[in-house]
Design a protein around this motif. Structure first.
Motif, PDB file in Angstrom:
ATOM      1  N   LYS A 349       0.867  -1.176   0.000  1.00  0.00           N
ATOM      2  CA  LYS A 349       0.000   0.000   0.000  1.00  0.00           C
ATOM      3  C   LYS A 349       0.902   1.224   0.000  1.00  0.00           C
ATOM      4  O   LYS A 349       1.189   1.788   1.058  1.00  0.00           O
ATOM      5  CB  LYS A 349      -0.896   0.011   1.243  1.00  0.00           C
ATOM      6  CG  LYS A 349      -2.026  -1.003   1.234  1.00  0.00           C
ATOM      7  CD  LYS A 349      -2.889  -0.805   2.469  1.00  0.00           C
ATOM      8  CE  LYS A 349      -4.117  -1.703   2.429  1.00  0.00           C
ATOM      9  NZ  LYS A 349      -4.975  -1.509   3.621  1.00  0.00           N
ATOM     10  N   GLU A 352      -0.089   4.414   1.908  1.00  0.00           N
ATOM     11  CA  GLU A 352      -0.360   4.318   3.342  1.00  0.00           C
ATOM     12  C   GLU A 352       0.953   4.097   4.084  1.00  0.00           C
ATOM     13  O   GLU A 352       1.741   3.221   3.739  1.00  0.00           O
ATOM     14  CB  GLU A 352      -1.317   3.166   3.637  1.00  0.00           C
ATOM     15  CG  GLU A 352      -1.725   3.096   5.102  1.00  0.00           C
ATOM     16  CD  GLU A 352      -2.713   1.979   5.358  1.00  0.00           C
ATOM     17  OE1 GLU A 352      -2.674   1.423   6.466  1.00  0.00           O
ATOM     18  OE2 GLU A 352      -3.490   1.659   4.454  1.00  0.00           O
ATOM     19  N   SER A 357      -3.659  -0.842   8.744  1.00  0.00           N
ATOM     20  CA  SER A 357      -4.972  -0.321   8.376  1.00  0.00           C
ATOM     21  C   SER A 357      -5.990  -1.015   9.276  1.00  0.00           C
ATOM     22  O   SER A 357      -6.149  -2.232   9.222  1.00  0.00           O
ATOM     23  CB  SER A 357      -5.271  -0.619   6.902  1.00  0.00           C
ATOM     24  OG  SER A 357      -6.591  -0.244   6.596  1.00  0.00           O
ATOM     25  N   HIS A 370      -2.725  -7.068   2.282  1.00  0.00           N
ATOM     26  CA  HIS A 370      -2.261  -5.716   1.965  1.00  0.00           C
ATOM     27  C   HIS A 370      -1.420  -5.156   3.104  1.00  0.00           C
ATOM     28  O   HIS A 370      -1.823  -5.180   4.264  1.00  0.00           O
ATOM     29  CB  HIS A 370      -3.457  -4.806   1.694  1.00  0.00           C
ATOM     30  CG  HIS A 370      -4.220  -5.216   0.474  1.00  0.00           C
ATOM     31  ND1 HIS A 370      -5.419  -4.634   0.113  1.00  0.00           N
ATOM     32  CD2 HIS A 370      -3.963  -6.141  -0.478  1.00  0.00           C
ATOM     33  CE1 HIS A 370      -5.864  -5.184  -1.000  1.00  0.00           C
ATOM     34  NE2 HIS A 370      -4.999  -6.108  -1.374  1.00  0.00           N
TER      35      HIS A 370
END
Length: 510
Positions: A349, A352, A357, A370
Motif C-alpha cells: 500500500k 499508506e 490499516s 495488503h
C-alpha cells in the motif's frame, strides 16, 4: 521463651518500619514517561539504546564528552543572539524560573527518581544528588587503588560537583536551548536549500547565491555534516535520551515571541518566526518519519511523537477494539513462503504509511494481504527498538508497534521469506542482503512481552486460508499449468483437444 520471642519480633518490626519512611510514595508518579530500557530488552542490542553523539537529560549525561558540552554552549550563545539585546537577560531569568518551578514535575517524568532531591549535611538547601542513572554515588578507584566515593553529578569543575540546584536547572537549560537552536537551524537550512534550488534553475543568478548559501552552513558543527545530522536525529529518538515535551514547549513559548527573523508573516510563509510552534518545528526535524504529515497534540517526548507517526490517524473504528487485552496473542501463523504456496499474494500500500490499516476487509479471503510499505535501512533496528521499549514500559495494552513487528516476525522466518516480501515491494530493502533483513526482524522481538495482539484476526484468517485444500489445489494448478501466457494457452488448447477427442470417442460408439 514466648515473651522473649515476642519482644524480639517487636524489635524487628520497629526496625523494619524505620526503613519505610512516611514520605515514601506507594504508587508511581502519574507523570512518569521516560524509562530505563528493561535489562532483558537492552542486552539484545545495547548500542541501540545508547546515544552516540548527543546526550539529553540525566540518564546518559555522565557519558557526554567535553566537545559536545562546548557545542551546547556555542548553540546557547547563537540562540540568544536571535533575541534583542535588551530582552536576553529577562528572558533567561524567565526560563530559569520556569524550570525551577517545575523541578518536581520534571523529576517525576523519569523512572527511578533520576533527579533525587536531598538535603546537604548542613540542611541549608535542597540539592540534586542523583542526576544520573541508578546511583548518586559511584565507587571508583583513586590512584592508590583505594575505592573512594565520588559524587557523580559533575559539571566542568569536578570540585564543585552537586554544589546546588544549578546542576539541575542548568542541565535542562543547556539541553533545551540546544534543541531549539538545532531545530531552528534545521528548518532554516531546509527552507534555504529549497529556495536555492529554485534560484539555481535561473542561470542569471550565477554562482554567488550558491556560495552565499554554502557559506552560511559550512562551518556549523552539525548542519554542515549530513551524517552527523542523521546521527543526532537518531539520538534524539532514544527512549533514555529525552526531556519531557511539555517543558520544551513551555520554554520555547517564552522565547519564540522575541526571536528576530525579519519575517513578514505573509500567508503561506514557511519560516522560523514566532508563528511557528515548537510541535511544528519538531515535526519538521523528524519529517523523515512523518510520512502522513500528522501533528500529535500532546506527545510525552520525541520518542512518543515518532511512535505516533507510525499509527493510524483515527484508532476509533467500528472494528473490535484492538486495545482490548482479551484479544489473545498470536500463537500460530504460517510464514510468508508457505502462505504464498497456498496462493496468498502480498500487496503493498504505497500511499499508506501507518503500520496498520484498522479497517476490516475481505482481501485475505480473496488471497491478498495488503501491507503498508516498510523501508528497512540502517536506522530501522534502533528506531523500532526504542519505540517498542516505550510501548513495553508505557503502553503495554496499546503496543501497536510491538504487535506489528511480532506479526512480521511470524511471516519472515528465513531469507526466502524476506526475498518474497521484498520482491512483492512490501519491504524496501536498503540494508543489504535479504538475509540481513530476516535477521533484523527475527531479533526485534527478543525480550518483548506480548499481552495481546490486534493482528490475531488476521493471523486466524491467514491460517484458515492456508489450511483450505481448495486454495492449495488452485495454487498448485496455477503454478504448474499457468506460469505464463504460453504455458497457460498451451494448457487450455490441450484441454480443448482432450475434450474434443473424448467427445469423438464417445460418439463412435453410437
Amino acid at each position: 521463651m514466648g515473651g522473649i520471642g515476642s519482644a524480639s519480633t517487636s524489635i524487628d518490626i520497629e526496625e523494619l518500619l524505620k526503613e519505610v519512611p512516611d514520605s515514601l510514595q506507594t504508587t508511581l508518579p502519574e507523570e512518569m514517561c521516560i524509562y530505563h530500557v528493561p535489562v532483558d530488552i537492552r542486552q539484545v542490542n545495547k548500542d541501540a539504546y545508547t546515544p552516540q553523539v548527543i546526550c539529553i537529560g540525566p540518564i546518559h549525561e555522565k557519558n557526554e564528552n567535553q566537545v559536545i558540552k562546548e557545542l551546547k554552549r556555542r548553540y546557547f550563545k547563537q540562540f540568544f543572539n536571535r533575541l534583542p539585546v535588551e530582552k536576553r537577560k529577562p528572558v533567561l531569568e524567565e526560563l530559569v524560573k520556569t524550570i525551577t518551578d517545575g523541578a518536581v514535575e520534571i523529576r517525576n517524568c523519569y523512572e527511578d527518581a533520576a533527579f533525587e532531591l536531598c538535603k546537604d549535611p548542613k540542611g541549608c538547601e535542597v540539592k540534586i544528588r542523583n542526576c544520573y542513572e541508578d546511583a548518586a554515588f559511584e565507587l571508583r578507584k583513586d590512584p592508590k587503588d583505594h575505592e573512594v566515593e565520588i559524587l557523580d553529578c559533575s559539571e566542568d569543575d569536578s570540585s564543585k560537583r552537586c554544589e546546588d540546584q544549578k546542576v539541575f536547572w542548568k542541565m535542562i537549560l543547556w539541553d533545551a536551548v540546544f534543541i531549539f537552536e538545532l531545530f531552528l537551524k534545521n528548518r532554516e537550512f531546509k527552507e534555504d536549500k529549497k529556495s536555492q534550488g529554485k534560484k539555481d534553475k535561473d542561470k542569471s543568478q550565477g554562482k554567488k547565491d550558491t556560495e552565499k548559501y554554502q557559506e552560511k552552513y559550512k562551518y556549523d558543527y552539525i548542519i554542515a555534516k549530513p551524517w552527523l545530522r542523521s546521527a543526532v536525529q537518531r539520538d534524539l529518538i532514544l527512549l533514555e535520551n529525552q526531556l519531557p515535551f511539555w517543558i520544551l514547549d513551555d520554554l520555547y513559548g517564552i522565547v519564540s515571541k522575541y526571536i528576530i527573523t525579519g519575517c513578514s508573516c505573509l500567508p503561506k510563509t514557511d519560516c522560523c518566526c514566532p508563528c511557528i510552534t515548537f510541535p511544528e518545528l519538531t515535526c519538521t526535524f523528524f519529517k523523515k518519519y512523518n510520512k502522513n504529515k500528522t501533528s500529535p497534540k500532546k506527545p510525552l517526548h520525541f520518542t512518543d511523537m515518532v511512535r505516533s507517526f507510525f499509527l493510524p490517524k483515527d484508532l476509533d473504528t467500528k472494528d473490535p477494539n484492538p486495545k482490548d487485552p482479551s484479544s489473545p496473542p498470536i500463537k500460530k501463523l504460517y510464514r510468508a513462503t508457505r502462505l504464498h504456496q497456498a496462493g496468498m499474494k502480498f500487496k503493498p500500500k504505497p500511499d499508506e504509511h501507518t503500520i496498520k490499516s484498522w479497517k476490516e476487509d475481505d482481501s485475505i479471503k480473496k488471497g491478498e494481504l495488503h501491507f503498508p510499505t516498510l523501508v528497512i535501512d540502517d536506522q530501522t533496528d534502533c528506531i523500532f527498538r526504542n519505540l517498542m521499549a516505550l510501548e513495553q514500559c508505557h503502553y503495554p495494552y496499546e503496543a501497536f508497534i510491538c504487535d506489528y513487528v511480532k506479526f512480521l516476525d511470524f511471516l519472515v522466518d528465513t531469507q526466502e521469506d524476506a526475498d518474497l516480501l521484498i520482491k512483492s515491494k512490501v519491504i524496501v530493502n536498503r540494508l543489504g542482503e535479504s538475509d540481513d533483513v530476516a535477521k533484523l526482524i527475527n531479533k526485534l522481538c527478543q525480550g518483548i512481552a506480548e499481552v495481546s495482539s490486534c493482528y490475531n484476526r488476521h493471523a486466524e484468517a491467514l491460517n484458515e486460508y492456508y489450511d483450505s485444500c481448495y486454495n492449495k489445489s488452485k495454487a498448485f494448478l496455477r503454478r504448474q499449468y499457468f506460469k505464463n501466457v504460453w504455458i497457460g494457452t498451451g494448457t487450455v488448447v490441450g484441454l480443448i483437444v482432450l475434450f474434443i477427442t473424448l467427445g469423438n470417442f464417445v460418439r463412435s460408439f453410437f
